[in-house]
Design a protein around this motif. Structure first.
Motif, PDB file in Angstrom:
ATOM      1  N   LEU A  67     -37.193   3.977  36.354  1.00 34.40           N
ATOM      2  CA  LEU A  67     -38.601   3.602  36.229  1.00 34.40           C
ATOM      3  C   LEU A  67     -38.751   2.260  35.520  1.00 34.40           C
ATOM      4  O   LEU A  67     -39.687   1.499  35.807  1.00 34.40           O
ATOM      5  CB  LEU A  67     -39.367   4.687  35.462  1.00 34.40           C
ATOM      6  CG  LEU A  67     -40.884   4.526  35.404  1.00 34.40           C
ATOM      7  CD1 LEU A  67     -41.491   4.558  36.814  1.00 34.40           C
ATOM      8  CD2 LEU A  67     -41.514   5.603  34.523  1.00 34.40           C
ATOM      9  N   ASN A  68     -37.839   1.946  34.610  1.00 34.79           N
ATOM     10  CA  ASN A  68     -37.886   0.637  33.942  1.00 34.79           C
ATOM     11  C   ASN A  68     -37.702  -0.507  34.936  1.00 34.79           C
ATOM     12  O   ASN A  68     -38.102  -1.641  34.663  1.00 34.79           O
ATOM     13  CB  ASN A  68     -36.807   0.562  32.857  1.00 34.79           C
ATOM     14  CG  ASN A  68     -37.156   1.378  31.638  1.00 34.79           C
ATOM     15  OD1 ASN A  68     -38.341   1.628  31.370  1.00 34.79           O
ATOM     16  ND2 ASN A  68     -36.160   1.813  30.891  1.00 34.79           N
ATOM     17  N   ASP A  69     -37.098  -0.213  36.084  1.00 36.81           N
ATOM     18  CA  ASP A  69     -36.974  -1.197  37.166  1.00 36.81           C
ATOM     19  C   ASP A  69     -38.138  -1.081  38.141  1.00 36.81           C
ATOM     20  O   ASP A  69     -38.728  -2.084  38.558  1.00 36.81           O
ATOM     21  CB  ASP A  69     -35.653  -0.994  37.900  1.00 36.81           C
ATOM     22  CG  ASP A  69     -35.529  -1.907  39.111  1.00 36.81           C
ATOM     23  OD1 ASP A  69     -35.630  -3.136  38.946  1.00 36.81           O
ATOM     24  OD2 ASP A  69     -35.345  -1.397  40.236  1.00 36.81           O
ATOM     25  N   TYR A  70     -38.527   0.141  38.476  1.00 38.60           N
ATOM     26  CA  TYR A  70     -39.572   0.348  39.479  1.00 38.60           C
ATOM     27  C   TYR A  70     -40.926  -0.195  39.009  1.00 38.60           C
ATOM     28  O   TYR A  70     -41.673  -0.773  39.816  1.00 38.60           O
ATOM     29  CB  TYR A  70     -39.738   1.840  39.778  1.00 38.60           C
ATOM     30  CG  TYR A  70     -38.552   2.518  40.417  1.00 38.60           C
ATOM     31  CD1 TYR A  70     -37.628   1.814  41.188  1.00 38.60           C
ATOM     32  CD2 TYR A  70     -38.345   3.891  40.245  1.00 38.60           C
ATOM     33  CE1 TYR A  70     -36.552   2.455  41.773  1.00 38.60           C
ATOM     34  CE2 TYR A  70     -37.270   4.531  40.837  1.00 38.60           C
ATOM     35  CZ  TYR A  70     -36.370   3.817  41.587  1.00 38.60           C
ATOM     36  OH  TYR A  70     -35.309   4.454  42.175  1.00 38.60           O
ATOM     37  N   ALA A  71     -41.286   0.023  37.751  1.00 44.63           N
ATOM     38  CA  ALA A  71     -42.634  -0.335  37.280  1.00 44.63           C
ATOM     39  C   ALA A  71     -42.913  -1.833  37.399  1.00 44.63           C
ATOM     40  O   ALA A  71     -43.937  -2.233  37.971  1.00 44.63           O
ATOM     41  CB  ALA A  71     -42.847   0.156  35.855  1.00 44.63           C
ATOM     42  N   PRO A  72     -42.037  -2.705  36.873  1.00 50.52           N
ATOM     43  CA  PRO A  72     -42.314  -4.139  37.051  1.00 50.52           C
ATOM     44  C   PRO A  72     -42.249  -4.587  38.511  1.00 50.52           C
ATOM     45  O   PRO A  72     -42.990  -5.482  38.912  1.00 50.52           O
ATOM     46  CB  PRO A  72     -41.238  -4.826  36.204  1.00 50.52           C
ATOM     47  CG  PRO A  72     -40.202  -3.807  35.934  1.00 50.52           C
ATOM     48  CD  PRO A  72     -40.892  -2.486  35.967  1.00 50.52           C
ATOM     49  N   ARG A  73     -41.383  -3.941  39.319  1.00 48.40           N
ATOM     50  CA  ARG A  73     -41.350  -4.284  40.748  1.00 48.40           C
ATOM     51  C   ARG A  73     -42.681  -3.937  41.409  1.00 48.40           C
ATOM     52  O   ARG A  73     -43.207  -4.709  42.218  1.00 48.40           O
ATOM     53  CB  ARG A  73     -40.214  -3.527  41.444  1.00 48.40           C
ATOM     54  CG  ARG A  73     -38.837  -4.152  41.248  1.00 48.40           C
ATOM     55  CD  ARG A  73     -37.754  -3.292  41.878  1.00 48.40           C
ATOM     56  NE  ARG A  73     -37.975  -3.101  43.315  1.00 48.40           N
ATOM     57  CZ  ARG A  73     -37.378  -2.145  44.026  1.00 48.40           C
ATOM     58  NH1 ARG A  73     -36.566  -1.280  43.427  1.00 48.40           N
ATOM     59  NH2 ARG A  73     -37.613  -2.042  45.311  1.00 48.40           N
ATOM     60  N   ALA A  74     -43.228  -2.782  41.059  1.00 51.31           N
ATOM     61  CA  ALA A  74     -44.526  -2.384  41.612  1.00 51.31           C
ATOM     62  C   ALA A  74     -45.612  -3.375  41.217  1.00 51.31           C
ATOM     63  O   ALA A  74     -46.434  -3.781  42.054  1.00 51.31           O
ATOM     64  CB  ALA A  74     -44.889  -0.980  41.137  1.00 51.31           C
TER      65      ALA A  74
END
Length: 366
Positions: A23-30
């Motif tokens: 999620l630490n990767d997914y959130a900024p990507r989103a």
């Protein structure tokens, strides 16, 4: 929708850690993809990538037995599907709603990382509020989305303005010195740009809305100095994202005391010293350095705790190379409301509402 889970505690530490890491990767990507889509709403490649990303988040949540996450992500997928089909145009309202949903998910996962059982009521209410956006007639979606944004940011009128203290020449000289210290800290990183002025604007406005219960000069001094003690810590500790070691927590917990001791050694700034010393305490007694309960924490510290948390969210946006969003920062502060005094949250929300209605901007925040 299936029946909502009311409380949750981590069942499998290993799989939860995997989801937290992802999620630490997914959130900024989103956030970055939503920003791109806002600029080019008809870009089918960005639309498809967003759909894949949220589908991945939902799938990972299921594999990690975080079943309460799936309905929220499914609601976002319904909105994105309507955008992809051309039924809805992706505008500011939907961008903010989806961003706020991702922010709320991050906050909940971070809270679960403490190891405690966490109530899911607010999270489930957000999920329920998102679902109609996937079904309403297109003409009604923007209005409903803005109503949800208002619900998440919680604007409540509070109080009237009082009188502001006037500094003597000696006090003004001290304030100028304190201001210079604050600016020295600000210059340690480009990510801190504008923080001193932002913090002062918000703190003074909140005090005004509450009826000036805090001496304005003492509050101004506390705003300038409250994080000066951070300069005695390694820079990587200031900017650390994610979990800290116990040694790092102990180091970080020392910084309010260093700044408070500086103020306490200067005649006439005792209340400013107390504000700084207590601004990381929490009403539930889980703060630091003394673990004081709410009844023993001074008003100035309760207010500064909110301002400091707001600034931490702005810093997070900067670290992720995202636009510094006032609306998202306010929503994140409100999502953490158990950490703060409700009276001061109400004042903070009113100040932000006034800034937005008047078209005023905080330095380096859109």
């Amino acid at each position: 929708m299936p029946e909502a889970i009311e409380h949750y505690r981590i069942e499998d530490e290993e799989s939860f850690a995997d989801f937290l890491y992802a999620l630490n990767d997914y959130a900024p990507r989103a956030a970055n993809l939503l920003h791109l889509l806002r600029q080019q709403p008809m870009d089918v490649a960005v639309q498809a990538e967003l759909m894949r990303l949220f589908h991945t988040i939902k799938g990972d949540a299921g594999l990690c037995r975080l079943y309460f996450v799936e309905p929220l992500v499914h609601a976002v997928e319904d909105i994105l599907a309507r955008i992809k089909s051309g039924e809805l145009l992706f505008g500011a309202a939907l961008e903010q709603v989806v961003l706020l949903a991702v922010d709320r998910l991050e906050l909940l996962i971070a809270e679960l990382d403490s190891g405690r059982a966490v109530a899911l009521r607010d999270f489930n209410q957000l999920t329920e509020a998102l679902h109609p956006l996937g079904q309403l007639p297109p003409a009604q979606v923007d209005e409903a989305a803005w109503q949800l944004v208002k619900q998440l940011t919680g604007f409540v009128p509070q109080g009237q303005a009082g009188q502001q203290s006037v500094a003597t020449p000696a006090q003004q000289a001290d304030l100028d010195f304190f201001h210079s210290l604050g600016l020295q800290f600000e210059q340690r990183s480009a990510l801190f740009q504008g923080r001193t002025e932002r913090n002062l604007i918000l703190a003074m406005a909140c005090n005004r809305v509450a009826g000036m219960p805090i001496d304005s000069l003492q509050l101004e001094a506390a705003v300038y100095v409250h994080d000066v003690g951070m300069m005695f810590l390694p820079q990587e500790l200031w900017l650390r994202q994610g979990r800290m070691s116990e040694d790092e927590r102990v180091q970080l917990a020392a910084h309010p005391g260093w700044a408070a001791d500086l103020l306490a050694r200067m005649p006439g700034w005792d209340m400013a010293a107390r504000i700084v010393r207590e601004h990381h305490e929490r009403p539930d007694g889980r703060g630091y350095p003394a673990g004081k309960p709410g009844g023993l924490i001074c008003d100035g510290a309760k207010l500064l705790a909110i301002i400091d948390t707001f600034e931490a969210v702005i810093l997070k946006h900067g670290q992720r190379q995202q636009a510094r969003s006032l609306l998202r920062a306010v929503a994140e502060v409100n999502a953490s409301e158990a950490q703060f005094d409700p009276k001061w949250i109400a004042c903070f929300n009113q100040v932000v509402r006034e800034l937005m209605q008047q078209g005023d901007a905080l330095p380096h925040v859109r």
